[in-house]
Structure formats: C-alpha cells, structure tokens
Design an enzyme around this catalytic site. Structure first.
Site: not given
Ligand code: GLN
Length: 485
Positions: A78, A153, A177
């Site tokens: 990532k 994400s 994520s």
């Molecule tokens: N969708 C969640 C957020 O937007 C989790 C994102 C993540 O785990 N980085 O914060």
C-alpha cells in the site's frame, strides 16, 4: 498453474528446488501487471528496474543456500508505507512527488529477507475511506466485477492479490481497511493486535488505531507474512515487546472444542441475504468440525461508529498538521505571505474527504468541545474494549460478517459519507478494542462477488484465529476461487 497464481509457500518451494528463479517469477508478475492494470488501477507506482535487480540479488542468495521464506517473493505495498528512494504518495496529491529518505520497519523486515518490491498500491487518500474511490490517482476497480469498488482503504492491496498482480501485499487497518477489502476481493486479510507490528515509517492516520497487516491468497501465507513483520521496534513506542511466535505452527486443521461467540448485535435485520447465508453456512461448517457456538453480547456495538469517527478524525487532524507545504509535499505556487502559503498548499493538496475529516477532528478537539466529544469518545472506547474482554472470558474467538453487504458499485456511496462510514460497522469495534481480526473467503453472492467472514481473537490471540481460519480453509473451497480478468 500460472506463476502469478502461486502462493508464497508454493513459490518458495519452487525457488528452493530451483524449478523457477525469482527473476522469472518477477518478470511474470510484471507482465501480469502490465496486462491487467489498465482495467484495475491497483498500482500507483510500478518498480520494474528495482524489482528485477532485487530478484537477481535474491537468486544469488538462494544459489548460496541462504534463502528465507520470503527471499525472491514478489510483493507489493500500500502506498502508505515509506520505501526509501521509491515515491510514496498515500493516495494524495499533497505527497504526489514525495520520495522518502528511509523505509518503514515493516518493509525493511521483508526487504532484509530478500522480498521483491513490485510497486506501490492505490488507496483512499491518507487511508480515509472504504472504497478506494478517494484516491487522487483515480479509483481502483474490483477484479471480480470492474463496476464495483474493491473496498478500502487498502483497495489496491486487495485488488492486486485478487487480480494476481502480486503474490501477497501489505495493507493498513485503522477501522477495517485490511479486512473489508480482503472480504470484497476474496482474499485473506489479517489485522494484528495493536502493537504487534511496528508503525514506524507508516504514514499516520489515527495513531491509536492504525495497524499493519498482510493480504494474501491463503491463511498459511498470512501466517508467514505476519511472522516476518511482527515484533518490537524501538522506533515505535507503541510496539509491544513480546516474543513473536512461529505462526505457521498454528496451522492446525482442528477446531474441536473451540468455543466461538456469535454476538447478537452483529446478526442484525439489515444484513444482506447473501452475507447472512454465507455466515449460516460457515457456522454449520465449524459445527461439523467440532467447534461449539455460544451466543454472546457486545452491548456497546451501537456506539462504535460514532466513537470511532470522533477519535479517528481528532487524531487525523493532529497528524495531518505536518503537511504545510514547508517541509515536504505540495507547495502552492501562488502565495504572497506565509499564512497564505500554508492555507493554499493545504487547500490544493488535500481531497474532499480528508478536508472533511480534518474539520471534524479539529472541531472535536477545540476547547469547550474537547470534554463533550473527545473525552467522551475515549470513555466509550473503554466500554467497547471491556465488552470484548468480557466476551473472551467465555469464548476463544468471535465469528461475524466483515461487511454488511458485498462490494457495492463505484459511485454508489461517494455522495453520502454516512452510508460509507456505516460499511465498517463490523470492523471498527475491533480497532477500538485494539485486538486482532482476520477476514477469510467464505462465500459468493448471487451476483458473483466474494463474501468474507471475520474471526476476532483475544489481544495477541493471532494464533487462535490463524488456526480457526486454516481449519475453515481446509474444509472449504472458497479461497481457491479466482477472478477472471
Ligand atoms: N473506512 C474507515 C475510515 O475511513 C477505515 C479506514 C481504515 O481502516 N484506514 O476511517
């Protein structure tokens, strides 16, 4: 079987037996990326020359007989992981040209073993999102259906595994994520306990929640990757000084007598029918393998999303203050004075969702509101943590869905942030509690999209979820299904 379909452990055997070289494997992966990524957009950066050089080096290590499990294995990360000399954007325009001077500990550990870096993967900007539509570099598409999101994400990390563009990847998980894109892409995604893996050199979103973890084709690969990246790091004061077990010894296909909790708050009316069916089938499978089910309650579940969006945005507003156009990242070309330069650089560099989060977080931390919002959220977080600890007095692990629905369509939720936030309703509590969770493939929707199930373990109970995940995998075929591109 094509080279790009292999798991880490399969490719490792072939490299060891000299049936294949790392240069051959890396070349196959690079051509696979070239053939597919126009459709998927999983990669922000492809490291062709670097990958081939690393593969050559790995081949000479293997020839000398000092290869490790990950020597010569082509991986991708990532774009939130700092990689020395390789552009790292975090999905943001503000870091569009940022080349870090050092590497994250997680990547350094893999690199020391001789892993090959194929490239850097797309994600929601600063890891804020559940669909990967929030990237400044365009959305990533789900390899199972390119009209759908891959989750987020770490959407690029999930899509790259599902599209067979990398043997395995790393993601990060602040509220889901790793697990949610793993579920939507049909791969395994493991979020370790907070403190298990160093966050040093991982671009911070919400520091008390962020954790690094693997996304892989099967549970064995997840165990291998976790073993390679876990451990205490003096450079991260929140990493925990606790020995790292050999997670592969937990790969025992036996769950007899294991007590699995089913939290009533997670099996709700709004659950998608295909997801419900997959969960029912999974419960039946585990019962057949000799596991026992216990009905449990996690009573503060309802407050988790609200609590998370106070804590995560508060920490994000503080972490993202460093992007000011002075020290690194984008700087506006059009400012007469310092303050104007700060404001314009940030206004031009950040996307809509990131700005929304900074504003929410700054508000929650402002004097007069701090006690009412931030402190209260911290108290609720403690209650959520206690719910889990209490449950783990009677059960060994907890089984839940990962997401309330399979992958949704691109564009479906972008204009409704609350709907987007609710897609993490089953993953967020695990981060708040600081414990570990894993998504494994457990079904297919009527529209041909993968469905994952979540196994939640005690703090530092990764071995139990690995064992239970492995047993399920041995008894089912879901992890063998492949997206056709
Ligand atoms: N969708 C969640 C957020 O937007 C989790 C994102 C993540 O785990 N980085 O914060």
């Amino acid at each position: 079987m094509e080279i790009f379909e292999l798991t880490i452990h399969q490719l490792h055997e072939k490299l060891k037996k000299k049936e294949l070289s790392s240069v051959e494997a890396t070349t196959a992966m690079l051509s696979r990326i070239k053939a597919t990524d126009e459709k998927i957009n999983a990669f922000i950066t492809i490291c062709e020359d670097g990958a081939l050089a690393a593969a050559k080096e790995a081949d000479s290590r293997i020839a000398k007989g000092d290869g490790a499990l990950l020597t010569g294995i082509p991986l991708a990360l990532k774009d939130i992981f700092l990689t020395k000399g390789v552009k790292t954007t975090c999905g943001s325009k503000i870091l569009g040209n940022f080349v870090p001077p050092y590497s994250s500990t997680a990547w350094s550990k893999l690199e020391e073993q001789g892993a090959v870096l194929l490239g850097k993967l797309n994600q929601d900007e600063f890891a804020m999102g559940s669909s990967s539509e929030g990237s400044a570099f365009g959305p990533t598409r789900n390899p199972w259906n390119t009209d759908c999101i891959p989750g987020g994400s770490s959407g690029g990390s999930g899509a790259a595994v599902a599209a067979q563009q990398a043997i395995a990847t790393l993601g990060t998980d602040t509220g889901g994520s790793i697990r949610q894109p793993a579920s939507h892409c049909g791969c395994v995604g493991l979020k370790p306990t907070y403190g298990r893996v160093s966050r040093y050199g991982v671009i911070a979103y919400a520091s008390s929640l962020d954790q690094v973890g693997p996304m892989t084709r099967d549970v064995r690969d997840a165990a291998i990757m976790l073993g390679a990246i876990a451990g205490y790091d003096p450079a991260d004061s929140t990493s925990v000084d606790r020995p790292v077990p050999d997670y592969t010894t937990a790969l025992i296909p036996d769950v007899k007598g294991l007590k699995i909790g089913l939290p009533k708050e997670y099996y709700i009316d709004g659950l998608d029918a295909d997801v419900k069916k997959a969960m029912d089938l999974a419960i039946e499978t585990y019962r057949g393998l000799g596991a026992e089910f216990v009905d449990i309650s996690l009573p503060h579940t309802d407050y988790a999303v609200a609590c998370y969006y106070l804590i995560a945005t508060a920490e994000a507003s503080s972490n993202l203050a460093r992007y000011d156009g002075v020290r690194f990242g984008h700087r506006t070309e059009d400012a007469a004075a310092l303050k104007e330069m700060y404001m314009k650089s940030r206004a031009e560099g950040f996307g809509t969702e990131v700005k929304r989060r900074i504003m929410l977080g700054t508000y929650a931390l402002s004097s007069g509101y701090y006690d009412a919002y931030y402190i209260k959220a911290q108290k609720v977080r403690t209650l959520i943590m206690q719910d889990f600890l209490k449950a783990f007095e009677t059960v060994d692990l907890i089984l839940t869905p990962v997401a309330p629905t399979p992958a949704f369509k691109i564009g479906e939720k972008v204009s409704d942030p609350l709907q987007m936030y609710l897609s993490d309703i089953f993953t967020i509590p695990v981060n708040l509690a600081g414990t570990c969770g894993m998504s494994i493939p457990a079904g297919m929707s009527s529209t041909g999209l993968p469905i994952g199930l979540q196994l939640i373990g005690r703090p530092f109970g990764e071995e139990t979820i690995i064992r239970a995940g492995y047993a399920f995998e041995q008894a089912t075929q879901w992890h063998r299904m492949k997206a056709v591109l």
